[in-house]
Structure formats: structure tokens, C-alpha cells
Design a protein around this motif. Structure first.
Motif, mmCIF file in Angstrom:
data_model
loop_
_atom_site.group_PDB
_atom_site.id
_atom_site.type_symbol
_atom_site.label_atom_id
_atom_site.label_comp_id
_atom_site.label_asym_id
_atom_site.label_seq_id
_atom_site.Cartn_x
_atom_site.Cartn_y
_atom_site.Cartn_z
ATOM 1 N N ALA A 198 0.816 -1.202 0.000
ATOM 2 C CA ALA A 198 0.000 0.000 0.000
ATOM 3 C C ALA A 198 0.856 1.261 0.000
ATOM 4 O O ALA A 198 1.984 1.267 0.514
ATOM 5 N N THR A 199 0.296 2.323 -0.548
ATOM 6 C CA THR A 199 0.918 3.641 -0.506
ATOM 7 C C THR A 199 0.065 4.544 0.371
ATOM 8 O O THR A 199 -1.136 4.707 0.122
ATOM 9 N N LYS A 200 0.660 5.125 1.389
ATOM 10 C CA LYS A 200 -0.071 6.012 2.282
ATOM 11 C C LYS A 200 -0.131 7.406 1.673
ATOM 12 O O LYS A 200 0.897 8.001 1.348
ATOM 13 N N LEU A 201 -1.353 7.906 1.507
ATOM 14 C CA LEU A 201 -1.574 9.221 0.904
ATOM 15 C C LEU A 201 -2.425 10.064 1.845
ATOM 16 O O LEU A 201 -3.404 9.571 2.420
ATOM 17 N N PHE A 202 -2.082 11.327 1.981
ATOM 18 C CA PHE A 202 -2.854 12.242 2.821
ATOM 19 C C PHE A 202 -3.830 13.044 1.957
ATOM 20 O O PHE A 202 -3.482 13.495 0.869
ATOM 21 N N TYR A 203 -5.049 13.205 2.451
ATOM 22 C CA TYR A 203 -6.031 14.027 1.751
ATOM 23 C C TYR A 203 -6.316 15.327 2.501
ATOM 24 O O TYR A 203 -7.181 16.120 2.104
ATOM 25 N N GLY A 204 -5.595 15.571 3.595
ATOM 26 C CA GLY A 204 -5.744 16.790 4.373
ATOM 27 C C GLY A 204 -4.564 16.948 5.308
ATOM 28 O O GLY A 204 -3.694 16.063 5.395
ATOM 29 N N PRO A 205 -4.493 18.057 6.039
ATOM 30 C CA PRO A 205 -3.320 18.350 6.867
ATOM 31 C C PRO A 205 -3.276 17.621 8.206
ATOM 32 O O PRO A 205 -2.210 17.517 8.817
ATOM 33 N N HIS A 206 -4.406 17.107 8.677
ATOM 34 C CA HIS A 206 -4.415 16.447 9.980
ATOM 35 C C HIS A 206 -3.789 15.063 9.881
ATOM 36 O O HIS A 206 -3.867 14.397 8.842
ATOM 37 N N GLU A 207 -3.187 14.614 10.968
ATOM 38 C CA GLU A 207 -2.490 13.324 10.961
ATOM 39 C C GLU A 207 -3.415 12.139 10.705
ATOM 40 O O GLU A 207 -2.951 11.055 10.322
ATOM 41 N N ASP A 208 -4.720 12.316 10.900
ATOM 42 C CA ASP A 208 -5.675 11.234 10.642
ATOM 43 C C ASP A 208 -6.363 11.347 9.279
ATOM 44 O O ASP A 208 -7.233 10.523 8.969
ATOM 45 N N GLN A 209 -5.979 12.312 8.497
ATOM 46 C CA GLN A 209 -6.600 12.481 7.174
ATOM 47 C C GLN A 209 -5.745 11.798 6.107
ATOM 48 O O GLN A 209 -5.033 12.441 5.343
ATOM 49 N N TRP A 210 -5.844 10.469 6.065
ATOM 50 C CA TRP A 210 -5.029 9.704 5.134
ATOM 51 C C TRP A 210 -5.766 8.424 4.730
ATOM 52 O O TRP A 210 -6.794 8.059 5.321
ATOM 53 N N GLY A 211 -5.213 7.773 3.752
ATOM 54 C CA GLY A 211 -5.695 6.460 3.355
ATOM 55 C C GLY A 211 -4.548 5.653 2.796
ATOM 56 O O GLY A 211 -3.525 6.210 2.362
ATOM 57 N N ASP A 212 -4.700 4.344 2.827
ATOM 58 C CA ASP A 212 -3.748 3.443 2.179
ATOM 59 C C ASP A 212 -4.325 3.039 0.829
ATOM 60 O O ASP A 212 -5.427 2.470 0.759
ATOM 61 N N LEU A 213 -3.592 3.352 -0.245
ATOM 62 C CA LEU A 213 -4.032 3.006 -1.593
ATOM 63 C C LEU A 213 -3.318 1.732 -2.038
ATOM 64 O O LEU A 213 -2.090 1.676 -2.088
ATOM 65 N N TYR A 214 -4.121 0.724 -2.338
ATOM 66 C CA TYR A 214 -3.613 -0.559 -2.834
ATOM 67 C C TYR A 214 -3.956 -0.662 -4.317
ATOM 68 O O TYR A 214 -5.110 -0.453 -4.715
ATOM 69 N N LEU A 215 -2.961 -1.003 -5.120
ATOM 70 C CA LEU A 215 -3.169 -1.192 -6.553
ATOM 71 C C LEU A 215 -2.756 -2.605 -6.939
ATOM 72 O O LEU A 215 -1.745 -3.117 -6.443
ATOM 73 N N PRO A 216 -3.518 -3.249 -7.834
ATOM 74 C CA PRO A 216 -3.113 -4.571 -8.300
ATOM 75 C C PRO A 216 -1.773 -4.508 -9.027
ATOM 76 O O PRO A 216 -1.240 -3.433 -9.310
ATOM 77 N N ASP A 217 -1.238 -5.668 -9.342
ATOM 78 C CA ASP A 217 0.046 -5.785 -10.043
ATOM 79 C C ASP A 217 0.069 -4.867 -11.255
ATOM 80 O O ASP A 217 -0.755 -5.013 -12.162
ATOM 81 N N PRO A 218 0.984 -3.876 -11.287
ATOM 82 C CA PRO A 218 1.000 -2.934 -12.415
ATOM 83 C C PRO A 218 1.271 -3.601 -13.759
ATOM 84 O O PRO A 218 0.964 -3.035 -14.799
#
Length: 260
Positions: free
Chosen positions: A2-22
Motif C-alpha cells: 500500500a501507498t499512504k496518501l494524505f487528503y488533508g493536513p491532519h495526521e488522521d486524514q489519510w488512506g492506504d491506496l492498494y493497486l493490483p500488479d501494475p
């Protein structure tokens, strides 16, 4: 991975993006995982990790979303009304920012939410009907459907039943008698019809969120003209998020229906 990406400035404003085999085929669609935990900050997106890892292995892109939650054990939290709702909305809409670089199709997005996350996922599916000034209004991403896993789909009933040691009041910052408008805006059972398919998966032996939460929501949704379905499974409250359980596999098959 997974790649951790932030969608806002707060430490809890994030998600883990999982992508299938490129090197393989394009993702069959994107699943936004919204974790539960009665909206309290002692529970985190780790609750969605097992499902995310399973789903990416079946060809889905997955966005395992974290958000600011209400407090736990008497301590204040960063979330609650309206912050938790604003975060879930912003987190889902962040897919519009990452779609191009990640090869995601915004027309093929489904929401998967467990327990309190089921509440938030079904609420998010109705954001297009919110008043313009309401938290979460004006969605940039419209989901193709929702799979609710033992979801808390009636906020007023959750308050009345005192589920999770008054979790609904803790989320909303008070009782519905004092906060009638916020409760109405936050309650999926008050938003019908939303015009979006909702698959409610629930076990009658769930002793955390009553089976009637899903059964009553689906009955009301269908009466209002929505394409909602109830799917009874076995197991406890957590069987729907455990990939080795048939209850969870039912959820995955429903996602495959929503994103064929």
C-alpha cells in the motif's frame, strides 16, 4: 503493497491506496473501505487492512480510509460531528485527485463499510442529496453502490438502544433531542431514497449491532424505491471483515456484482 496518501493536513486524514500488479490488467474497480469501531478514535484503519489485502488480490484497487474519530474513554477526539463526516467525504473525493496517476476509473467506485463504517458508507452514498451547506455536500465521486457489513444504518435507533455505550451521542456531541438537525443530516435512515444500490450484509447472531438495523433499513429503502438488498450470513459481528469467513466472501461477491 500500500501507498499512504494524505487528503488533508491532519495526521488522521489519510488512506492506504492498494493497486493490483501494475504489470497485469487494469483494476476491475476501486473499493473504498471505511472501518468501524463506533466512530471512536481507539479504533483505526487497521480494521480494514485484511479486507484491503484480500480485495487487491482479487483485482480491485482499494482505498482504505482513515478519518478523524470521536473521543474514547472520556477523552475528547479530533472527530465527531461534523468533522468525521467531512473527512469521509473528502477522503472519498480525493480519489478524483489520484485517479489519473493511478489509472482509476471514477465511474467504477464502490464503498465497503463495517459497523459504524457501514453507517458512514451509506451516508456517503447519499451525499448528492444533502443541502448545499451541509457537511459532505457536493460529492466529486459518486459510488456505484455500497456493501454495508453489519452497518449501523439507523442513527436514531442506535441512540435509542444505547449501542456502544452511547456511541451515537458521542459521535454527534449530544442527544438527538438537543441536536435534531445534525442527527437528521447524519442518519442514513432519514435520507431515503438515495437512488444508489445498498447491499446490507448481517448476521442474526450479531450481538454488537442488531440484525434489525439492516433488515429495517432495507425494508424502508425498498418501500421508498431504492434498489436495496438484505443478505443474511452467519457468524459474529466481525465475521464479515475476516477473509477466511463465508460472511466476508459474501461481501466480496457483492462488490463483484457492483463492479462487474
Amino acid at each position: 503493497m500500500a501507498t499512504k496518501l494524505f487528503y488533508g493536513p491532519h495526521e488522521d486524514q489519510w488512506g492506504d491506496l492498494y493497486l493490483p500488479d501494475p504489470g497485469g490488467a487494469a483494476p476491475r474497480g476501486t473499493v473504498v473501505v471505511v472501518h468501524g469501531g463506533y466512530w471512536r478514535d481507539k479504533y483505526s484503519a487497521e480494521l480494514g487492512t485484511a479486507a484491503a489485502e484480500d480485495l487487491v488480490g482479487h483485482g480491485f484497487a482499494v482505498w482504505n480510509l482513515e478519518y478523524r474519530r470521536a473521543g474514547s474513554d472520556g477523552a475528547p477526539g479530533a472527530g465527531g460531528w461534523p468533522t468525521t463526516f467531512e473527512d469521509v467525504a473528502a477522503g472519498i473525493d480525493h480519489l478524483a485527485t489520484v485517479a489519473g496517476p493511478s489509472g482509476l476509473d471514477l465511474h467504477r467506485v464502490a464503498l465497503l463499510g463495517h459497523s459504524a463504517g457501514g453507517h458512514l458508507a451509506v451516508w456517503a452514498a447519499g451525499r448528492h442529496l444533502l443541502p448545499p451547506d451541509a457537511p459532505g455536500a457536493g460529492p466529486a465521486v459518486l459510488p456505484a453502490g455500497v456493501v454495508s457489513q453489519a452497518g449501523v444504518l439507523d442513527l436514531a435507533a442506535a441512540e435509542r438502544l444505547e449501542l456502544g455505550e452511547h456511541a451515537a451521542r458521542n459521535l454527534m456531541g449530544g442527544a438527538s433531542a438537543e441536536r435534531a438537525e445534525p442527527f437528521a443530516l447524519a442518519d442514513p435512515a432519514r435520507a431515503l431514497p438515495i437512488g444508489t444500490p445498498v447491499h446490507a450484509v448481517h448476521s442474526r447472531t450479531d450481538d454488537t449491532v442488531p440484525f434489525a438495523m439492516s433488515a429495517d433499513y432495507v425494508a424502508a429503502a425498498r418501500a421508498a424505491g431504492d434498489p436495496a438488498e438484505l443478505h443474511e450470513v452467519g457468524g459474529d459481528h466481525f465475521a464479515v471483515i475476516e477473509p477466511d469467513k463465508e460472511a466476508y466472501r459474501t461481501c466480496r461477491r457483492l462488490l463483484e456484482r457492483l463492479l462487474p
